[in-house]
Design a protein around this motif. Structure first.
Motif, PDB file in Angstrom:
ATOM      1  N   ASN A 121      -7.490   4.281   3.696  1.00  0.00           N
ATOM      2  CA  ASN A 121      -7.774   4.685   2.306  1.00  0.00           C
ATOM      3  C   ASN A 121      -6.458   4.962   1.584  1.00  0.00           C
ATOM      4  O   ASN A 121      -6.116   6.108   1.284  1.00  0.00           O
ATOM      5  CB  ASN A 121      -8.659   5.935   2.310  1.00  0.00           C
ATOM      6  N   PRO A 122      -5.689   3.909   1.313  1.00  0.00           N
ATOM      7  CA  PRO A 122      -4.409   4.141   0.630  1.00  0.00           C
ATOM      8  C   PRO A 122      -4.646   4.669  -0.782  1.00  0.00           C
ATOM      9  O   PRO A 122      -5.647   4.371  -1.429  1.00  0.00           O
ATOM     10  CB  PRO A 122      -3.767   2.756   0.626  1.00  0.00           C
TER      11      PRO A 122
ATOM     12  N   TYR B 171       0.848  -1.186   0.000  1.00  0.00           N
ATOM     13  CA  TYR B 171       0.000   0.000   0.000  1.00  0.00           C
ATOM     14  C   TYR B 171       0.888   1.241   0.000  1.00  0.00           C
ATOM     15  O   TYR B 171       1.884   1.317   0.740  1.00  0.00           O
ATOM     16  CB  TYR B 171      -0.907   0.019   1.222  1.00  0.00           C
TER      17      TYR B 171
ATOM     18  N   SER C 141      -2.869   0.594  -4.181  1.00  0.00           N
ATOM     19  CA  SER C 141      -2.721  -0.767  -3.669  1.00  0.00           C
ATOM     20  C   SER C 141      -2.082  -1.609  -4.758  1.00  0.00           C
ATOM     21  O   SER C 141      -2.656  -1.782  -5.838  1.00  0.00           O
ATOM     22  CB  SER C 141      -4.072  -1.359  -3.275  1.00  0.00           C
TER      23      SER C 141
ATOM     24  N   LEU D 146      -2.789   4.620   5.100  1.00  0.00           N
ATOM     25  CA  LEU D 146      -2.387   3.302   4.640  1.00  0.00           C
ATOM     26  C   LEU D 146      -3.360   2.227   5.112  1.00  0.00           C
ATOM     27  O   LEU D 146      -3.515   1.199   4.469  1.00  0.00           O
ATOM     28  CB  LEU D 146      -0.978   2.968   5.153  1.00  0.00           C
ATOM     29  N   TYR D 147      -3.988   2.470   6.240  1.00  0.00           N
ATOM     30  CA  TYR D 147      -4.898   1.479   6.813  1.00  0.00           C
ATOM     31  C   TYR D 147      -6.341   1.684   6.356  1.00  0.00           C
ATOM     32  O   TYR D 147      -7.120   0.730   6.314  1.00  0.00           O
ATOM     33  CB  TYR D 147      -4.834   1.538   8.340  1.00  0.00           C
TER      34      TYR D 147
ATOM     35  N   ARG E  37       3.277   0.392   3.181  1.00  0.00           N
ATOM     36  CA  ARG E  37       2.922  -0.679   4.119  1.00  0.00           C
ATOM     37  C   ARG E  37       2.667  -1.955   3.328  1.00  0.00           C
ATOM     38  O   ARG E  37       2.213  -1.909   2.189  1.00  0.00           O
ATOM     39  CB  ARG E  37       1.667  -0.322   4.920  1.00  0.00           C
ATOM     40  N   GLN E  38       2.958  -3.099   3.979  1.00  0.00           N
ATOM     41  CA  GLN E  38       2.722  -4.371   3.321  1.00  0.00           C
ATOM     42  C   GLN E  38       1.801  -5.242   4.178  1.00  0.00           C
ATOM     43  O   GLN E  38       1.858  -5.196   5.392  1.00  0.00           O
ATOM     44  CB  GLN E  38       4.027  -5.153   3.112  1.00  0.00           C
TER      45      GLN E  38
ATOM     46  N   ASP F 128      -2.515   6.133 -10.753  1.00  0.00           N
ATOM     47  CA  ASP F 128      -1.627   5.556  -9.742  1.00  0.00           C
ATOM     48  C   ASP F 128      -0.397   6.421  -9.520  1.00  0.00           C
ATOM     49  O   ASP F 128       0.042   6.637  -8.382  1.00  0.00           O
ATOM     50  CB  ASP F 128      -1.195   4.148 -10.151  1.00  0.00           C
TER      51      ASP F 128
ATOM     52  N   SER G 226       0.772   5.610   0.141  1.00  0.00           N
ATOM     53  CA  SER G 226      -0.107   6.735   0.452  1.00  0.00           C
ATOM     54  C   SER G 226       0.715   7.907   0.951  1.00  0.00           C
ATOM     55  O   SER G 226       1.943   7.807   1.155  1.00  0.00           O
ATOM     56  CB  SER G 226      -1.140   6.331   1.503  1.00  0.00           C
TER      57      SER G 226
ATOM     58  N   ASP H 156      -1.505  -4.862  -5.829  1.00  0.00           N
ATOM     59  CA  ASP H 156      -2.151  -6.140  -5.503  1.00  0.00           C
ATOM     60  C   ASP H 156      -2.131  -7.025  -6.757  1.00  0.00           C
ATOM     61  O   ASP H 156      -2.663  -6.622  -7.805  1.00  0.00           O
ATOM     62  CB  ASP H 156      -3.582  -5.846  -5.063  1.00  0.00           C
TER      63      ASP H 156
END
Length: 686
Positions: free
Chosen positions: A599-600, A588, A603, A596-597, A649-650, A637, A590, A605
Motif C-alpha cells: 500500500n504505497p 513507489y 505511485s 511499498l509492496y 521502489r521501482q 501526494d 512510502s 505512474d
C-alpha cells in the motif's frame, strides 16, 4: 543592499504659506480626503500594512542510480539469470534427475530346477550255494535185482528220481534278470545213463521252472552239467530236481556202494529284477543333469556373487535299502570349494534340505550348471528285503530366489528406466512471456555402470511441448563413474514460454552383447539436465521487480507549513537507457519498505522509456536513449514528504521485442534519476 538618499540643509527665512511644510500638509490632507471619499463609495476599509510575500521551492532527491546488468541480475535475485564467461547475459537452469539403478531383473535369474529319478536297475545278489543230493542204488525202486555177493543186475529200463534240493537261504523268491541254473548229474551206478531228462520244479509255486535233456550219455563214473537259462523266471527258495533216466542195464559190482548224485547251482553271478532276498552292498549309482540358465540372447554369465537365494533339495529313497547320497553342484562355490553334501537317507524315507546361498559364488559353465549325484547302497546287512529294479532314488533340486551382488559376463539390452521423474523449474520474475531465440539443452549422464548404453528419453514441459533426446553413454570402465554429455542446440521453441516444470520418461539400454564387464546391484545412473540460453530473446512485456529500494532523509522542520503552502509540486525525472528494449517504470513512495509492496503512499505512474539504438549487424546496443519528463503531484501526494525517511521502489516493465529478438550483454544498463520539487509561498517567516 538598499541605497540611502542624502538631504542638504538651507539657512534662508521661511514663508509659511510657501513653506514645504504647508505645501506638504495641504497635499496630504487633500489626498486623505480623496481616499476617504473613495473608500466611502466603495464600502471598503483600510488594511493594515503587510510584509512582502514571494514563491520559493523545496527539492527532495528521490532516486539517482545506475543499474548495470550485474546489479540488475543481483537485484532480480534469480539464480537462473547470470553473466557467462563471455560476458553474455544468459538464462540457465539445471535440474538433477532422479538417480536410477540398473533394472534389478538384470541381477537375477529365473529359478533353476532339477528333478531326476534314478532306478536301482537289475540287482546283483549273491548266488546261493546248494548242496547236491545223492541217491543210493538200493533206494531206487525197481532199478536193480540183487545177485550173489555184492553185485546186482540192472535191466534195460526207464526210471525217475525226484530230488528235493536244500532250501535256498539268501532269498525267498527272485525274478531272474540275468542268470542261469546249472543242473549236474554224477553217475556212479556202474551202468551208463544213455538218456537223462531233467525238470526244475518250484515246490512253493507248484510250477515247472524248466525242462531239458542232457545232450549225451553219462557213463558210469562220469559227471555232466546242463545249464538252464533262468532269465525272466521267477523262482522260490524251494526247488526240486526231477530226473527221468534211461539205461541199457548191466551187471553191477559193489552194488552197495553204487549211487547217483544230482544238484543245482547258480554260477558265479545272479542278477534279479525283483526279489525278497539278502542284498549285498551294491555298486554306486551315478546320475547327473545339466541345468541351463535362462539368459537373453547374446548374454553370458561368467561368474556372480549371490546376494540372496536358497538351494532346496528334496531327496526320496524309494527303495528298501539304506543309502547315502553325495550331491555335488558344480556351479555353486563357497570360499573356492564346489558345493557338495553327503546325506545318509534311510530306506523308504524322504528328506528336505535347505541351504542359504548368500555370499556363495555362482560360476556356470557354458551357461549351465551340473548337478551330480552318487548313491552309495550298503546292502541289507543279512536281512531279507523286498527289492525291485524299478525302485528309485528321486532328487529334486531348486535354486530359487536368486539375486546377485555382482555379475560378470556379457550383457545385452539391459535397462535403467526413468519413470515418474518430475522436476520444478524456477521462472525468473517477469520472464513468464519470454520467447527465446536460441537455447541449448545439455544432458549430463553420470554412468556408474560398466556397460555402454544408448539413451532415449522424452522431456515434457508444463508448457505443453516435448523434446526427444538420444545419444550414446560410455561405460564407466575402471572409473567410479564416467560422464557423457548429450547436447541439443535447438530447444528454443521448447523453452518458449519457459515451463515451470518438466517430466522425464525413457530408458537407457545397456549392453551390446560384446562388451565384457561386471555389474553390481548398486550400479546407478544419474543425470542432470541443463538449459542455457543467451538472452537473445523475444520479450513480451517482461517485468523486472525490485530493482532497488532506496531511501532519502527529509528535514521535517516546518515541513507541515511547506506542504500546506505548496502551490505546485512535480516529480522530475531523467532516464538513460542502454538496454535494447523500451520500457516503462513505476516508482513507489512510502513511509516504510513494507508498504511499498502492499500500500504505497504515492505511485508515480508511468514513466515511458525509449529503447537504446541497436546495431543491425550484432543486435547489441550501440548508444544511449535519454528520456526526461515530469509528473505533477497533488496536495495529497505531497503529504508523503512528512516522512523523515522516504522509501522508494521501482518496477520496470520491458516492452515487447520485435520478431528478430534482442541480445542483452554485460555492458547494458539503465540509469534513473529523479527529484521532487515543491513550490510554496513564503513571506519571510513561518
Amino acid at each position: 543592499m538598499a541605497k540611502k538618499r542624502n538631504r542638504k540643509e538651507s539657512k534662508e527665512p521661511i514663508n509659511f504659506w510657501n513653506s514645504f511644510f504647508f505645501k506638504f500638509s495641504s497635499k496630504l490632507l487633500l489626498g486623505l480626503a480623496v481616499i476617504v471619499i473613495f473608500l466611502t463609495f466603495t464600502q471598503c476599509t483600510v488594511k493594515k500594512p503587510e510584509s512582502p510575500v514571494w514563491n520559493t521551492s523545496l527539492v527532495v532527491p528521490v532516486i539517482n542510480h545506475t543499474y548495470d546488468m550485474e546489479e540488475i541480475i543481483r537485484r532480480i535475485d534469480q539464480p537462473e539469470i547470470s553473466v557467462d564467461s563471455l560476458g553474455n547475459i544468459a538464462y540457465s537452469t539445471s535440474q538433477d534427475l532422479d538417480t536410477v539403478f540398473l533394472d534389478q531383473s538384470n541381477l537375477t535369474t529365473s529359478n533353476l530346477s532339477y528333478s531326476l529319478a534314478q532306478q536301482l536297475g537289475p540287482i546283483d545278489i549273491t548266488p546261493p550255494a546248494i548242496a547236491p543230493v545223492t541217491v543210493d542204488l538200493s533206494t531206487i525202486s525197481g532199478l536193480a535185482t540183487a545177485l550173489p555177493g555184492d553185485s546186482a543186475f540192472i535191466d534195460t529200463l526207464h526210471f525217475q528220481l525226484y530230488n528235493d534240493m536244500p532250501t535256498i537261504n539268501n532269498f525267498s523268491q527272485a525274478t531272474i534278470s540275468n542268470g542261469q541254473l546249472i543242473a549236474s548229474v554224477t553217475n556212479n551206478l556202474d551202468v551208463s545213463l544213455d538218456t537223462i531228462i531233467i525238470q526244475i520244479y518250484d515246490i512253493n509255486s507248484a510250477s515247472v521252472i524248466a525242462t531239458d535233456t542232457f545232450p549225451a550219455p553219462i557213463n558210469s563214473g562220469s559227471s555232466a552239467n546242463l545249464p538252464i537259462n533262468l532269465n525272466g523266471k521267477t523262482i522260490s527258495n524251494s526247488l526240486r530236481l526231477d530226473l527221468s533216466c534211461y539205461t541199457p542195464g548191466g551187471i553191477v559190482d559193489s552194488a552197495s556202494y553204487r549211487n547217483i548224485t544230482s544238484g543245482i547251482s547258480f554260477g558265479s553271478s545272479l542278477t534279479v529284477s525283483s526279489a525278497v532276498a539278502e542284498v549285498p552292498p551294491l555298486n554306486d549309482i551315478s546320475f547327473s543333469q545339466k541345468v541351463g540358465i535362462n539368459l537373453k540372447s547374446g548374454e553370458k554369465i561368467d561368474s556372480a556373487n549371490i546376494n540372496q537365494g536358497n538351494l532346496n533339495l528334496n531327496i526320496v529313497n524309494g527303495t528298501a535299502l539304506d543309502a547315502s547320497l553325495n550331491i555335488t553342484i558344480s556351479g555353486i562355490v563357497n570360499n573356492g570349494v564346489t558345493f557338495s553334501i553327503i546325506q545318509p537317507i534311510p530306506a523308504g524315507q524322504t528328506m528336505i534340505l535347505d541351504t542359504n546361498l548368500a555370499n556363495f559364488s555362482f560360476i556356470p559353465q557354458n551357461d549351465s550348471i551340473d548337478i551330480n549325484i552318487i548313491a552309495s547302497i550298503s546292502g541289507s546287512n543279512g536281512t531279507f528285503v523286498n527289492v525291485n529294479e524299478s525302485d528309485s532314488f528321486q532328487v529334486s533340486a531348486t535354486i530359487g530366489n536368486l539375486t546377485f551382488n555382482t555379475v560378470s559376463g556379457v550383457f545385452n539390452n539391459d535397462s535403467a528406466n526413468f519413470t515418474g521423474v518430475n522436476k520444478q523449474l524456477n521462472i525468473p520474475d517477469g520472464f513468464d512471456n519470454i520467447t527465446l531465440k536460441t537455447a541449448i539443452l545439455t544432458l549430463d549422464v553420470e554412468n556408474g555402470i560398466d556397460l555402454p548404453g544408448v539413451l532415449n528419453i522424452q522431456i515434457s514441459g508444463s508448457n505443453g511441448k516435448t523434446i526427444n533426446l538420444t545419444g550414446d553413454i560410455a561405460p564407466k570402465g575402471i572409473n567410479v563413474t564416467t560422464l557423457s554429455s548429450i547436447t541439443n542446440d535447438s530447444v528454443a521453441d521448447f523453452l518458449s514460454p519457459l515451463p515451470d516444470s518438466i517430466g522425464v520418461t525413457g530408458t537407457i539400454r545397456f549392453g551390446d552383447g560384446v562388451y565384457q564387464s561386471t555389474i553390481t546391484k548398486d550400479d546407478f545412473v544419474s543425470a542432470q539436465v541443463n538449459f542455457y540460453a543467451p538472452l537473445e530473446v523475444k520479450i513480451n512485456n517482461a517485468q523486472l521487480n525490485d530493482l532497488n529500494i532506496s531511501k532519502s532523509a527529509i528535514d521535517q522542520n516546518n515541513i507541515n507549513i511547506i506542504t500546506d503552502h505548496a502551490t505546485e509540486a512535480r516529480f522530475i525525472y531523467n532516464v538513460t537507457n542502454h538496454l535494447p528494449l523500451g520500457a516503462k517504470a513505476i516508482i513507489y513512495l512510502s513511509h516504510d519498505s513494507a508498504s511499498l509492496y502492499t500500500n504505497p503512499q504515492v505511485s508515480l505512474d508511468t514513466i515511458y522509456i525509449d529503447p537504446a539504438p541497436v546495431s543491425l549487424t550484432t543486435g547489441i546496443v550501440s548508444g544511449d536513449s535519454i528520456t526526461t519528463g515530469e509528473i505533477y503531484l497533488d496536495s495529497l501526494d505531497i503529504q508523503v514528504l512528512k516522512n523523515d525517511t522516504l522509501f522508494v521502489r521501482q518496477d520496470v516493465f520491458l516492452n515487447s521485442s520485435d520478431t528478430s529478438g534482442v541480445k542483452l550483454t554485460s555492458n547494458d544498463y539503465l540509469t534513473i534519476t529523479g527529484r521532487i520539487e515543491v513550490v510554496y509561498r513564503f513571506d519571510g517567516k513561518f
